[in-house]
Design a protein around this motif. Structure first.
Motif, PDB file in Angstrom:
ATOM      1  N   ASP A 154       0.670  -0.949   0.128  1.00 31.91           N
ATOM      2  CA  ASP A 154      -0.102  -0.013   0.022  1.00 31.91           C
ATOM      3  C   ASP A 154       0.861   1.351   0.219  1.00 31.91           C
ATOM      4  O   ASP A 154       0.464   2.218  -0.462  1.00 31.91           O
ATOM      5  CB  ASP A 154      -0.870   0.017   1.235  1.00 31.91           C
ATOM      6  CG  ASP A 154      -0.279   0.208   2.504  1.00 31.91           C
ATOM      7  OD1 ASP A 154       0.890  -0.458   2.525  1.00 31.91           O
ATOM      8  OD2 ASP A 154      -0.696   0.569   3.336  1.00 31.91           O
ATOM      9  N   TYR A 264       3.319  -6.542  -7.440  1.00 28.46           N
ATOM     10  CA  TYR A 264       2.519  -6.644  -6.018  1.00 28.46           C
ATOM     11  C   TYR A 264       0.925  -6.557  -6.091  1.00 28.46           C
ATOM     12  O   TYR A 264       0.183  -7.436  -5.344  1.00 28.46           O
ATOM     13  CB  TYR A 264       3.036  -5.551  -5.064  1.00 28.46           C
ATOM     14  CG  TYR A 264       4.382  -5.756  -4.459  1.00 28.46           C
ATOM     15  CD1 TYR A 264       4.465  -6.522  -3.514  1.00 28.46           C
ATOM     16  CD2 TYR A 264       5.593  -5.282  -5.165  1.00 28.46           C
ATOM     17  CE1 TYR A 264       5.649  -6.697  -2.840  1.00 28.46           C
ATOM     18  CE2 TYR A 264       6.839  -5.442  -4.730  1.00 28.46           C
ATOM     19  CZ  TYR A 264       6.841  -6.239  -3.173  1.00 28.46           C
ATOM     20  OH  TYR A 264       8.129  -6.453  -2.908  1.00 28.46           O
ATOM     21  N   ASN A 265       0.305  -5.997  -6.864  1.00 31.52           N
ATOM     22  CA  ASN A 265      -0.919  -6.305  -6.866  1.00 31.52           C
ATOM     23  C   ASN A 265      -1.580  -7.546  -7.448  1.00 31.52           C
ATOM     24  O   ASN A 265      -2.536  -7.897  -7.317  1.00 31.52           O
ATOM     25  CB  ASN A 265      -1.561  -5.133  -8.055  1.00 31.52           C
ATOM     26  CG  ASN A 265      -1.251  -3.733  -7.664  1.00 31.52           C
ATOM     27  OD1 ASN A 265      -1.226  -3.324  -6.651  1.00 31.52           O
ATOM     28  ND2 ASN A 265      -1.181  -2.631  -8.587  1.00 31.52           N
ATOM     29  N   LYS A 267       0.237 -10.617  -6.716  1.00 29.34           N
ATOM     30  CA  LYS A 267       0.790 -11.786  -5.736  1.00 29.34           C
ATOM     31  C   LYS A 267      -0.190 -12.430  -5.274  1.00 29.34           C
ATOM     32  O   LYS A 267       0.372 -13.717  -4.777  1.00 29.34           O
ATOM     33  CB  LYS A 267       1.958 -10.984  -4.865  1.00 29.34           C
ATOM     34  CG  LYS A 267       1.436 -10.211  -3.525  1.00 29.34           C
ATOM     35  CD  LYS A 267       2.440 -10.044  -2.803  1.00 29.34           C
ATOM     36  CE  LYS A 267       2.263  -9.505  -1.546  1.00 29.34           C
ATOM     37  NZ  LYS A 267       3.227  -9.420  -0.655  1.00 29.34           N
ATOM     38  N   TYR A 268      -1.250 -12.082  -4.888  1.00 28.15           N
ATOM     39  CA  TYR A 268      -2.349 -12.819  -3.990  1.00 28.15           C
ATOM     40  C   TYR A 268      -2.954 -13.767  -5.154  1.00 28.15           C
ATOM     41  O   TYR A 268      -3.363 -13.351  -6.219  1.00 28.15           O
ATOM     42  CB  TYR A 268      -3.233 -11.768  -3.199  1.00 28.15           C
ATOM     43  CG  TYR A 268      -2.578 -10.827  -2.351  1.00 28.15           C
ATOM     44  CD1 TYR A 268      -2.090 -11.465  -1.105  1.00 28.15           C
ATOM     45  CD2 TYR A 268      -2.410  -9.696  -2.785  1.00 28.15           C
ATOM     46  CE1 TYR A 268      -1.288 -10.828  -0.344  1.00 28.15           C
ATOM     47  CE2 TYR A 268      -1.578  -8.538  -1.793  1.00 28.15           C
ATOM     48  CZ  TYR A 268      -1.050  -9.299  -0.647  1.00 28.15           C
ATOM     49  OH  TYR A 268      -0.512  -8.359   0.392  1.00 28.15           O
ATOM     50  N   ALA A 271      -8.591 -14.205  -1.793  1.00 24.41           N
ATOM     51  CA  ALA A 271      -8.786 -13.053  -0.690  1.00 24.41           C
ATOM     52  C   ALA A 271      -9.905 -13.550   0.378  1.00 24.41           C
ATOM     53  O   ALA A 271     -10.757 -14.433  -0.066  1.00 24.41           O
ATOM     54  CB  ALA A 271      -9.440 -11.731  -1.411  1.00 24.41           C
ATOM     55  N   ASP A 296      -0.873 -13.537   4.738  1.00 24.61           N
ATOM     56  CA  ASP A 296      -0.436 -12.357   3.886  1.00 24.61           C
ATOM     57  C   ASP A 296       0.988 -13.100   3.302  1.00 24.61           C
ATOM     58  O   ASP A 296       1.039 -12.855   1.958  1.00 24.61           O
ATOM     59  CB  ASP A 296      -0.239 -10.884   4.605  1.00 24.61           C
ATOM     60  CG  ASP A 296       0.330  -9.915   3.493  1.00 24.61           C
ATOM     61  OD1 ASP A 296      -0.457  -9.344   2.658  1.00 24.61           O
ATOM     62  OD2 ASP A 296       1.604  -9.994   3.275  1.00 24.61           O
ATOM     63  N   ASP A 301      -4.877 -12.496   0.297  1.00 30.82           N
ATOM     64  CA  ASP A 301      -5.219 -10.967   0.286  1.00 30.82           C
ATOM     65  C   ASP A 301      -6.437 -10.932   1.511  1.00 30.82           C
ATOM     66  O   ASP A 301      -7.364 -11.188   1.415  1.00 30.82           O
ATOM     67  CB  ASP A 301      -5.794 -10.599  -1.059  1.00 30.82           C
ATOM     68  CG  ASP A 301      -6.172  -9.155  -0.925  1.00 30.82           C
ATOM     69  OD1 ASP A 301      -6.201  -8.534   0.055  1.00 30.82           O
ATOM     70  OD2 ASP A 301      -6.831  -8.877  -1.977  1.00 30.82           O
ATOM     71  N   ARG A 303      -8.826  -8.825   4.011  1.00 31.96           N
ATOM     72  CA  ARG A 303      -9.047  -7.508   4.200  1.00 31.96           C
ATOM     73  C   ARG A 303      -9.686  -7.416   5.493  1.00 31.96           C
ATOM     74  O   ARG A 303     -10.642  -8.104   6.012  1.00 31.96           O
ATOM     75  CB  ARG A 303     -10.327  -7.601   3.139  1.00 31.96           C
ATOM     76  CG  ARG A 303     -10.114  -7.926   1.668  1.00 31.96           C
ATOM     77  CD  ARG A 303      -9.203  -7.353   0.716  1.00 31.96           C
ATOM     78  NE  ARG A 303      -9.137  -7.565  -0.340  1.00 31.96           N
ATOM     79  CZ  ARG A 303      -9.945  -7.462  -1.684  1.00 31.96           C
ATOM     80  NH1 ARG A 303     -10.881  -6.670  -1.388  1.00 31.96           N
ATOM     81  NH2 ARG A 303      -9.790  -8.070  -2.680  1.00 31.96           N
ATOM     82  N   LEU A 325      -3.401  -3.820   6.039  1.00 28.89           N
ATOM     83  CA  LEU A 325      -4.853  -4.544   5.639  1.00 28.89           C
ATOM     84  C   LEU A 325      -6.068  -3.907   5.863  1.00 28.89           C
ATOM     85  O   LEU A 325      -7.136  -4.332   5.218  1.00 28.89           O
ATOM     86  CB  LEU A 325      -4.620  -5.999   6.311  1.00 28.89           C
ATOM     87  CG  LEU A 325      -3.384  -6.605   6.229  1.00 28.89           C
ATOM     88  CD1 LEU A 325      -3.491  -7.980   6.986  1.00 28.89           C
ATOM     89  CD2 LEU A 325      -3.073  -7.032   4.806  1.00 28.89           C
ATOM     90  N   ARG A 328      -7.980  -1.995   2.752  1.00 28.36           N
ATOM     91  CA  ARG A 328      -8.385  -2.840   1.512  1.00 28.36           C
ATOM     92  C   ARG A 328      -9.968  -2.818   1.805  1.00 28.36           C
ATOM     93  O   ARG A 328     -10.579  -3.110   2.628  1.00 28.36           O
ATOM     94  CB  ARG A 328      -7.612  -4.279   1.611  1.00 28.36           C
ATOM     95  CG  ARG A 328      -6.185  -4.051   1.633  1.00 28.36           C
ATOM     96  CD  ARG A 328      -5.590  -5.405   1.414  1.00 28.36           C
ATOM     97  NE  ARG A 328      -4.132  -5.222   1.058  1.00 28.36           N
ATOM     98  CZ  ARG A 328      -3.303  -6.334   1.357  1.00 28.36           C
ATOM     99  NH1 ARG A 328      -3.441  -7.612   1.819  1.00 28.36           N
ATOM    100  NH2 ARG A 328      -1.937  -5.991   1.140  1.00 28.36           N
TER     101      ARG A 328
END
Length: 624
Positions: A154, A264-265, A267-268, A271, A296, A301, A303, A325, A328
């Motif tokens: 972030d 990085y956007n 990598k998950y 969620a 993580d 991901d 939230r 976190l 998000r």
């Protein structure tokens, strides 16, 4: 200046003579005294393997270059101006034979252990994928500076794992990390052959994290070993040359963000909305912090949503791995976990609703059962708890999702500070009926005399202002009895709790019931023999092979101020057995230590947050 408790590594860490030679590359830009001390410490402590010293000087004008040229064991590359950290180190790597491993070392570091380089080489060659190896970096005042790095997606404001903590032996062993700092970076020759040197788009800062990511993309792992500590004075070149490290840092961050934001956007892999607490000292909050960090790390991901109020209800934790976190989006189409007391499940608004809770009695309150049956599935940490849920009338699918310990902070190598040579019994608890504090104090005083070389250390919490705990304790303690030390409501940083365990010889808690039993497991992980009740959630991990289970005389009404327990039952610990176990452990310390070490091994092998997260991920994958 700090001196670690284990100053020298053992000669058994000698490097294999068949391993590649190592070139140590040091970059200088003035700072002669730092450079001199660094190189002298290398000469004094680098044992067990041969090495080559290569220094790249970036236009020093304080006598550094002249001193370097007078050293017979140093090869020097002299630049007429400052080329920056990235280009200077690339010069050194380009001038190093391709069959050499490389160690990049800042000139403001100090080597304090023998065989340090042999250890780094051993780690690098202990696994075919360990391409880059870092170590524990310490400030000169004893604070931990670095045990690996993490990049919050972030803010892209690099985070030094463990930074600012007093060094007490945390982060042992070899751990895979996202990145390490270039202040002490061991690079295997096959990594250089595959990806070359640093990206010269960077001048200084962020090039090391960039390099670690590139190595990982090329199939290598980046690891940090706790087996070597190096002192690093940090930002010395910028300071002594009156350069703005902040400007260089800002420039590096901007370039890193542009290059890696998409990575990085993406990598998950899945969620989840995690509805809980993270900032308070409560059991739910402390375990929730560990769980979301581990999830993580495993590319989940998370939230994060506060169980009470909104994102601003709780204060920040100060750990960017957690605090990022909160911002998000809480997408209600995602699976949602409410991890809190069972009467909080009503707050679950997810597409797929999961309630995750525990209790310490033989049944659940009716309201908990009703709300659990509104979930799609229910999680609880123990098989004992799952049986209680079923017997109470929960009809939704139940999964056992354990809690755990953090082996970076709870292990037998943590530094302890015993108060003299007395045998120390330790207990940590909130002063409530369920923890049976009166039973413990009475048993201790009946078992031991003042002449016995023993002490009971009580670290207690009391959150009820109407309860005069000091008076309660005063009424219980005999003036002629064995010594008791009380630490009431004294804050100990979470990372230092292991130090408290390691300052004792035995952990004892005759609890009437636990949903999990975190203090007992933490003590076991630290290598302490544990005496605690053989009933409730802690039976998941507490058994006679690794602890001293305390018998119960049966179940009794759960009489307490807490309203949850009305009409329910919990254990009645056996007073005589408690006395016998305490006397046995005191009189058989060698046996007790062996039990504690078996407990530590089992805790590390079975009961970590990594194991807990793996079970959560298994359930999330099953949902989809």
């Amino acid at each position: 200046m700090v001196q670690p408790a284990t100053c020298n590594l053992q000669p058994s860490t000698f490097s294999d003579p068949q391993r590649p030679p190592v070139t140590i590359i040091i970059l200088t830009w003035n700072g002669l005294e730092y450079t001199r001390r660094c190189i002298e410490s290398i000469r004094a402590h680098t044992k067990g393997m041969a090495y080559h010293l290569l220094v790249v000087d970036n236009g020093s004008s304080d006598g550094t270059l002249e001193w370097l040229r007078a050293q017979d064991d140093i090869r020097v590359i002299a630049n007429d101006r400052n080329l920056g950290f990235t280009r200077g180190n690339n010069q050194g790597m380009a001038a190093t034979p391709p069959d050499h491993d490389v160690l990049l070392l800042n000139n403001d570091t100090l080597i304090i252990q023998d065989y340090w380089l042999a250890h780094l080489s051993n780690v690098a060659h202990s696994h075919p994928e360990y391409g880059i190896v870092g170590c524990t970096l310490l400030h000169a005042n004893g604070l931990l500076q670095h045990a690996g790095t993490y990049m919050p997606a972030d803010s892209f404001w690099g985070y030094q794992i463990g930074g600012g903590e007093t060094y007490i032996g945390q982060y042992p062993g070899v751990r895979e990390v996202e990145g390490i700092t270039g202040a002490c970076m061991y690079i295997r020759r096959d990594v250089r052959a595959r990806i070359g040197g640093f990206d010269e788009t960077y001048t200084s800062y962020f090039e090391d994290t960039d390099y670690c990511l590139r190595a990982r993309q090329a199939g290598f792992k980046v690891v940090c070993t706790g087996g070597t500590q190096v002192i690093h004075y940090e930002n010395t070149s910028a300071r002594i040359n009156n350069a703005s490290w902040q400007a260089m840092w800002d420039e590096g961050r901007e370039m890193f963000t542009r290059k890696w934001r998409t990575f990085y956007n993406q990598k998950y892999r899945r969620a989840v909305v995690w509805h809980s607490l993270v900032a308070s000292p409560s059991g739910y909050a402390t375990s929730s912090r560990e769980l979301v960090i581990e999830l993580d790390r495993c590319a989940i991901d998370v939230r994060l949503a506060c169980i009470w109020g909104n994102d601003f209800t709780e204060p920040l934790t100060g750990d960017p791995r957690i605090d990022q976190l909160r911002a998000r989006l809480k997408d209600s189409r995602l699976p949602q976990v409410v991890y809190h007391q069972g009467d909080s499940f009503i707050k679950n608004s997810g597409r797929y609703r999961i309630g995750y809770t525990m209790l310490e009695t033989d049944r659940l309150p009716d309201e908990w059962v009703y709300q659990a049956n509104q979930m799609d599935e229910v999680w609880t940490p123990t098989h004992w708890g799952a049986e209680v849920f079923c017997a109470s009338g929960v009809r939704r699918p139940i999964s056992v999702v354990p809690l755990g310990i953090n082996p970076d902070y709870f292990h037998p190598g943590i530094t302890g500070h015993k108060p003299g040579n007395r045998f120390v019994f330790l207990s940590i608890f909130e002063w409530i009926e369920r923890k049976a504090p009166e039973l413990l104090i009475r048993a201790y005083q009946q078992t031991f005399r003042r002449s016995d070389d023993v002490v009971l250390l009580l670290k207690i919490f009391n959150h009820d202002p109407s309860l005069d705990v000091a008076r309660r304790i005063g009424d219980l303690i005999r003036s002629d009895g064995p010594p008791i030390v009380v630490l009431p409501n004294q804050h100990v940083a979470a990372y230092q709790v292991g130090c408290l365990y390691r300052s004792a010889d035995c952990f004892v808690l005759p609890t009437r019931g636990e949903g999990w039993g975190m203090p007992a497991l933490e003590a076991m992980a630290c290598g302490l023999p544990v005496i605690s009740t053989a009933w409730g959630g802690q039976t998941e991990f507490l058994h006679s092979g690794v602890a001293y289970p305390l018998r119960i005389r049966g179940l009794v009404p759960a009489e307490a101020r807490a309203p949850y327990y009305r009409g329910l039952r919990w254990a009645d610990p056996d007073f005589d057995h408690l006395c016998a176990l305490m006397r046995h452990v005191y009189e058989h310390p060698d046996e007790a230590r062996a039990v504690g070490m078996r407990a530590a091994a089992e805790a590390a092998a079975r009961w970590t947050w990594s194991h807990a997260a793996a079970k959560i991920i298994e359930r999330l994958e099953a949902i989809e």
